[in-house]
Design a protein around this motif. Structure first.
Motif: not given
Length: 223
Positions: A22-39
């Motif tokens: 749940v990435s609500k209110t979180k910046p795009e770089e936080d999402i990208m960190e999870a994305y790079r971890a394969g999520h």
């Protein structure tokens, strides 16, 4: 740090349970960190915020709308949303059908069931659920696919209260699953229950999808 927390939680979840970060209110770089971890599965509760993130982030992300949905906002997410979790009325479902048809795509939805003792939570009761499923409007839909149920438990430290609410939802899910042949676009595959504070209990009670934010990304910033 985010990747580490994410992977720890994932490694402790059974294989049949999908984790929505749940990435609500979180910046795009936080999402990208999870994305790079394969999520790839991310949850937002505001259509505007989700749409902005969709524009800027990789297109193989599966966006889950987990918040309460206003009908006038459906058109903005209809082109890309992977799943809408909070469908709590036939009116909303009709709007999703209409907008999905315009996009010529089927949108996966979960019906939100009111299981909490708090009035502030949204959702259908059992009677309303049966009325929706029996309605002619539902039987004629071609662009929505109901993939299961979603519920939010009471916000309380009393484990037995939360457990009874989750168990009730699981029971309802199983009874619909038994009769799912009666409805052409109903397939009971997903039982979405459990958040940061209660997901372990939810999994014990049969959840197949958990929505976890603060345990991955840290506390939210509502400034």
């Amino acid at each position: 740090m985010i990747a580490e927390k994410l992977n720890t939680i994932k490694s402790n979840l059974p294989q049949n349970v999908t984790l929505i970060a749940v990435s609500k209110t979180k910046p795009e770089e936080d999402i990208m960190e999870a994305y790079r971890a394969g999520h790839r599965d991310f949850g937002e509760n505001k259509v505007q915020e989700m749409t902005a993130k969709y524009e800027n982030l990789p297109k193989d992300i599966r966006w889950h709308m987990i918040g309460h949905v206003q009908r006038n906002k459906v058109k903005y997410m209809a082109p890309f949303v992977h799943m809408i979790h909070g469908v709590d009325s036939l009116k909303l479902l009709k709007e999703i059908e209409k907008q999905a048809k315009k996009q010529d795509r089927v949108i996966n939805c979960l019906l939100q069931i009111h299981i909490a003792r708090e009035e502030s939570k949204f959702g259908l009761d059992e009677e309303e659920l049966k009325e929706l499923l029996a309605s002619e409007a539902f039987s004629q839909m071609k662009y929505v696919h109901i993939k299961g149920l979603m519920g939010m438990a009471t916000f309380t430290d009393k484990q037995e209260v939360v457990q009874s609410e989750f168990s009730y939802l699981k029971q309802l899910f199983e009874s619909l699953k038994k009769d799912q042949e009666s409805w052409p676009h109903l397939s009971m595959e997903v039982l979405s229950m459990g958040m940061s504070g209660d997901y372990e209990l939810a999994v014990e009670c049969g959840s197949t999808m958990v929505r976890i934010g603060s345990s991955i990304f840290g506390e939210r910033n509502y400034q």
